[in-house]
Write an enzyme that holds these catalytic residues in place. Structure first.
Site, PDB file in Angstrom:
ATOM      1  N   LYS A  43       0.814  -1.191   0.000  1.00 27.61           N
ATOM      2  CA  LYS A  43       0.000   0.000   0.000  1.00 27.61           C
ATOM      3  C   LYS A  43       0.857   1.253   0.000  1.00 27.61           C
ATOM      4  O   LYS A  43       0.383   2.331  -0.323  1.00 27.61           O
ATOM      5  CB  LYS A  43      -0.892   0.031   1.257  1.00 27.61           C
ATOM      6  CG  LYS A  43      -1.767  -1.168   1.436  1.00 27.61           C
ATOM      7  CD  LYS A  43      -2.410  -1.095   2.859  1.00 27.61           C
ATOM      8  CE  LYS A  43      -2.997  -2.414   3.244  1.00 27.61           C
ATOM      9  NZ  LYS A  43      -3.386  -2.451   4.665  1.00 27.61           N
ATOM     10  N   ASP A 102      14.718  -1.041   1.272  1.00 34.49           N
ATOM     11  CA  ASP A 102      15.488  -1.208   2.499  1.00 34.49           C
ATOM     12  C   ASP A 102      16.482  -2.359   2.281  1.00 34.49           C
ATOM     13  O   ASP A 102      17.515  -2.151   1.656  1.00 34.49           O
ATOM     14  CB  ASP A 102      14.457  -1.481   3.615  1.00 34.49           C
ATOM     15  CG  ASP A 102      15.053  -1.538   4.994  1.00 34.49           C
ATOM     16  OD1 ASP A 102      15.186  -0.488   5.617  1.00 34.49           O
ATOM     17  OD2 ASP A 102      15.371  -2.649   5.459  1.00 34.49           O
TER      18      ASP A 102
HETATM   19  P1  IMP Z   1      12.831  -4.484   1.801  1.00 32.15           P
HETATM   20  O1  IMP Z   1      12.377  -5.806   1.260  1.00 32.15           O
HETATM   21  O2  IMP Z   1      13.602  -4.662   3.073  1.00 32.15           O
HETATM   22  O3  IMP Z   1      13.574  -3.656   0.799  1.00 32.15           O
HETATM   23  O4  IMP Z   1      11.534  -3.756   2.282  1.00 32.15           O
HETATM   24  C1  IMP Z   1      10.895  -2.812   1.551  1.00 32.15           C
HETATM   25  C2  IMP Z   1       9.524  -2.534   2.130  1.00 32.15           C
HETATM   26  O5  IMP Z   1       9.577  -2.418   3.557  1.00 32.15           O
HETATM   27  C3  IMP Z   1       9.018  -1.186   1.655  1.00 32.15           C
HETATM   28  O6  IMP Z   1       8.265  -1.331   0.487  1.00 32.15           O
HETATM   29  C4  IMP Z   1       8.189  -0.713   2.827  1.00 32.15           C
HETATM   30  O7  IMP Z   1       6.875  -1.194   2.704  1.00 32.15           O
HETATM   31  C5  IMP Z   1       8.837  -1.322   4.027  1.00 32.15           C
HETATM   32  N1  IMP Z   1       9.766  -0.359   4.676  1.00 32.15           N
HETATM   33  C6  IMP Z   1      11.116  -0.362   4.634  1.00 32.15           C
HETATM   34  N2  IMP Z   1      11.630   0.647   5.327  1.00 32.15           N
HETATM   35  C7  IMP Z   1      10.580   1.364   5.801  1.00 32.15           C
HETATM   36  C8  IMP Z   1      10.472   2.578   6.573  1.00 32.15           C
HETATM   37  O8  IMP Z   1      11.445   3.227   6.974  1.00 32.15           O
HETATM   38  N3  IMP Z   1       9.203   2.988   6.841  1.00 32.15           N
HETATM   39  C9  IMP Z   1       8.088   2.314   6.428  1.00 32.15           C
HETATM   40  N4  IMP Z   1       8.149   1.191   5.692  1.00 32.15           N
HETATM   41  C10 IMP Z   1       9.396   0.703   5.387  1.00 32.15           C
END
Ligand code: IMP
Ligand code: MG
Length: 174
Positions: A43, A102
């Site tokens: 979302k 992230d």
């Molecule tokens: P990844 O798989 O670790 O790259 O996670 C990415 C997803 O985690 C993003 O699409 C967000 O939904 C969530 N996310 C990562 N960091 C944050 C943050 O600082 N605030 C809110 N959601 C986050």
């Protein structure tokens, strides 16, 4: 403690809209005469997506996908697809639109999944990027702002489903 003392503004509405315009201009140039499908990652990307599509001066189609990997402020490392695309993507150049990268696990998984369906190309546009948190090598093709290892909220981003409606991006301090 009231809500406001739990966060500190990182990017204002003006900084956000300037950056979105720049990204839109670049995408408009790069995808001229290409059959483009913009994929909104639900979302968190809804506000960025709705602004970005209005800053791209081309004909294109849109679709939506949902995947989760987070509980609270921690990535669980397990990516679950909760909503898949509606369209058949074989004739499209795909641009995945994400709120934030992230660890990179979510989009690596999504990109592989889409590549398996043999579209014309798959690229990634993220509004925020935390390169220092990467556990897999993933470099976005378009990126708004790079940020440090901070948990951010607002402009679609949540902390346990709250704060998505903030019109700016803020550092969550709780
Ligand atoms: P990844 O798989 O670790 O790259 O996670 C990415 C997803 O985690 C993003 O699409 C967000 O939904 C969530 N996310 C990562 N960091 C944050 C943050 O600082 N605030 C809110 N959601 C986050
Ligand atoms: Mg997300």
């Amino acid at each position: 403690m009231n809500n406001k003392s739990k966060y500190e503004v990182l990017f204002t509405e003006n900084q956000i809209s300037e950056k979105v315009k720049q990204l839109g201009l670049q995408i408009t140039k790069d995808y001229e005469n290409k059959n483009l499908l913009l994929v909104c990652m639900l979302k968190g990307s809804i506000l960025f997506f709705s602004d970005l599509i209005r800053s791209i001066d081309l004909n294109f189609h849109i679709d939506f996908m949902a995947a989760t990997s987070y509980v609270g402020t921690q990535s669980t490392g397990v990516v679950t697809i909760e909503k898949d695309l509606d369209l058949n993507i074989s004739n499209y150049h795909i641009l995945i639109v994400e709120d934030i990268i992230d660890t990179g696990r979510t989009l690596t998984c999504i990109k592989d999944l889409l590549l398996n369906k043999s579209p014309l190309s798959v690229k990634i546009c993220t509004f925020l990027d935390k390169p220092s948190k990467r556990t897999v090598s993933l470099i976005p093709d378009y990126s708004g702002y790079k940020i440090d290892d901070l948990f951010v909220i607002g402009y679609g981003l949540d902390y346990d489903e709250n704060y998505r409606n903030l019109p700016f991006i803020a550092i969550y301090k709780d």
